[in-house]
Every structure is written in C-alpha cells, then in structure tokens.
Design a protein around this motif. Structure first.
Motif, short mmCIF file in Angstrom:
data_model
loop_
_atom_site.label_atom_id
_atom_site.label_comp_id
_atom_site.label_asym_id
_atom_site.label_seq_id
_atom_site.Cartn_x
_atom_site.Cartn_y
_atom_site.Cartn_z
N LYS A 110 0.83 -1.21 0.00
CA LYS A 110 0.00 0.00 0.00
C LYS A 110 0.86 1.26 0.00
CE LYS A 110 -4.04 -1.98 2.30
NZ LYS A 110 -4.93 -1.94 3.49
N SER A 111 1.98 1.21 0.71
CA SER A 111 2.81 2.42 0.78
C SER A 111 3.44 2.74 -0.58
CB SER A 111 3.89 2.26 1.86
OG SER A 111 4.70 1.13 1.61
N TYR A 114 0.71 4.04 -2.75
CA TYR A 114 0.37 5.39 -2.33
C TYR A 114 1.36 6.40 -2.91
CZ TYR A 114 -0.63 9.39 0.66
OH TYR A 114 -0.96 10.65 1.12
N TYR A 136 -6.04 10.51 4.48
CA TYR A 136 -6.02 9.07 4.15
C TYR A 136 -6.55 8.27 5.34
CZ TYR A 136 -4.02 4.64 2.38
OH TYR A 136 -3.84 3.36 1.93
N ALA A 165 1.77 5.71 10.01
CA ALA A 165 1.72 6.78 9.01
C ALA A 165 3.08 7.07 8.38
CB ALA A 165 1.17 8.05 9.64
N TYR A 168 3.70 6.81 4.55
CA TYR A 168 2.88 7.75 3.79
C TYR A 168 3.42 9.18 3.94
CZ TYR A 168 0.04 3.58 4.04
OH TYR A 168 -0.37 2.29 3.97
N ARG A 169 3.91 9.51 5.15
CA ARG A 169 4.57 10.81 5.32
C ARG A 169 5.78 10.92 4.42
NH1 ARG A 169 3.97 9.64 10.78
NH2 ARG A 169 6.20 9.24 10.98
N HIS A 172 5.21 12.07 0.92
CA HIS A 172 5.03 13.52 0.80
C HIS A 172 6.37 14.24 0.93
CE1 HIS A 172 0.48 13.94 1.48
NE2 HIS A 172 0.73 12.65 1.32
N VAL A 186 0.69 13.88 4.84
CA VAL A 186 -0.62 13.26 4.80
C VAL A 186 -1.29 13.39 6.18
CG1 VAL A 186 0.32 10.98 5.43
CG2 VAL A 186 -1.88 11.14 4.23
#
Length: 252
Positions: A110-111, A114, A136, A165, A168-169, A172, A186
C-alpha cells in the motif's frame, strides 16, 4: 486548493487500488451536506444509525449491526444493505462540486502504491493549477468512540498512529519542496470519525469490484465480484475523472 479524501481497496495477491474524492475548498460543506442527506435517507428507510460507521466490506457482506433497534436490524438483510450503498452514493452524486478518481497498480504494498498515487495527484494538480491537501484512512491516535482510555492506552494509540503513518509521510516529504503542489504531510483520518473517508471507502470498494469484473487477467477469477457495490459506484459516473476508464486509471 482542493481537499482529497482517500481510501484503498484491492487484494493481497494482485494489487492495490486507491480512490480519492477531490473537493474544491469552496464546495467542501456542500459535498458533506449531500452525504449527510444520504445518511438521513438510510436512517429513515432502515434505521441505520446516523453515527454508525459505514464500512463497505461489512455492509455488503452482511457483517456488523447497523440499525438503531433489534427489530430494524432483523430486517436489515442483503437487499436493504445493497440499497444503502446505492442510496448513499446517489445522494452524494447530486452535488456537482467534486471529482472521483481511482488509481490502481500491481504493487501489493500500500505504501508503494500510495507513493505512485501521490505522483499522479501532483500531475493532476499541475493541470488544474491548484494545490491539494490529502486525508487518508488510518489510525490517528484515537480510541473507539465513547471510550475512556487510560494514559497507557492513549500513549500506545498515539505511537501506533505515528508508526503506521510513516511510509505515507515519507511519500510527501520526498516531493520537491520548491515545486510540490501537495501541501503538508498526509493527514490520517480514522474512518470511524470521518464521514468523507467513509464515502471514499464505499466508492473505492465499488471501483475495485468493477475493475476486477472487467479485468480478470489482472485480478484473477478466484473471488466473486460484488455487483451491488458496482451498481452503487456507477451512480457517480458524472464525477469520474477525465481521461479515465470509468473513473479508474491503471498505472502498470
């Protein structure tokens, strides 16, 4: 500025899809109000609690109790469950102020998926001359509604949220700060507390099952598609992003 509410769907063997509701800041309250009309409709029709989390996998597969009373729950079989999904997305679709997009990839992480979605959103924002803020579905350090966690539990919830998280951070923070159009890190939003993340969940589930139905060469034929979720998803056809295949963009 656009606000982007994201949830994922897919399977552990073949890939991931990530779905976003992209809302211009001027339309945020109107889009939320349209969703809440749907909540009132399903409460009136079936007794589905107005604060009850709508989770597509549970809803369509007959799991979890949703209704205010045992009598209402006893009548909440597959037909009203399917109708609930349709009614919610039909109500949402009446507001013109949002776009729906699903990006899919054979990456099972998923990461990683993403990070690729973030890159696609950067390109979309450039075309639209806008910026995006991303929300998210994920832990945000909160316990179940109406719970009263002690200090140890609160600390554990917060640490879990920060840890989960992290990848996902990083997606960004890997963007060029001088040119990036996705602002901030995120923002993780637990679906139990976010109506628009719940909306993204229902949409993501329908988009995934539609893509699975039309592309067995990608997803295989082992699992049955959920036709009711597909029917509900198609209520949003006027909101599918330009240049997509029924709102879906496959990256591989």
């Amino acid at each position: 500025m656009h606000l982007c509410y994201i949830d994922d769907s897919g399977d552990s063997k073949h890939g991931v899809t990530l779905t976003a509701i992209i809302i211009h800041e001027d339309h945020w309250s109107g889009v939320l109000a349209a969703w809440l009309v749907g909540r009132r409709n399903i409460h009136s029709a079936f007794g589905v609690g107005k604060k009850q989390e709508l989770h597509a996998n549970h809803l369509y597969k007959g799991r979890k109790e949703y209704c205010d009373t045992p009598a209402q729950q006893a009548k909440f079989g597959q037909s009203p469950r399917d109708a609930t999904g349709r009614m919610m997305l039909a109500a949402l679709a009446k507001h013109p102020g949002f776009t729906v997009v699903t990006v899919g990839t054979s990456d099972r992480s998923k990461s990683k998926a993403y990070a690729r979605f973030v890159a696609w959103l950067e390109d979309w924002a450039a075309k639209e001359s806008t910026h995006l803020m991303l929300f998210y579905d994920g832990q945000q350090g909160l316990d179940y509604p109406d719970s009263n966690p002690d200090e140890a539990r609160q600390a554990d919830l917060w640490e879990t949220a920060i840890r989960d998280a992290k990848p996902y951070r990083e997606a960004h923070r890997g963007l060029d700060i001088d040119t990036r159009l996705i602002v901030e890190d995120v923002i993780m939003q637990d679906s139990r507390y976010s109506q628009l993340i719940q909306a993204a969940d229902l949409i993501a589930y329908g988009a995934y099952h539609l893509h699975r139905q039309e592309h067995p060469e990608i997803w295989g034929t082992g699992d049955v598609t959920v036709s009711a979720a597909i029917v509900a998803y198609k209520k949003l056809s006027n909101h599918w992003v330009d240049g997509s295949d029924k709102g879906i963009i496959w990256l591989d």
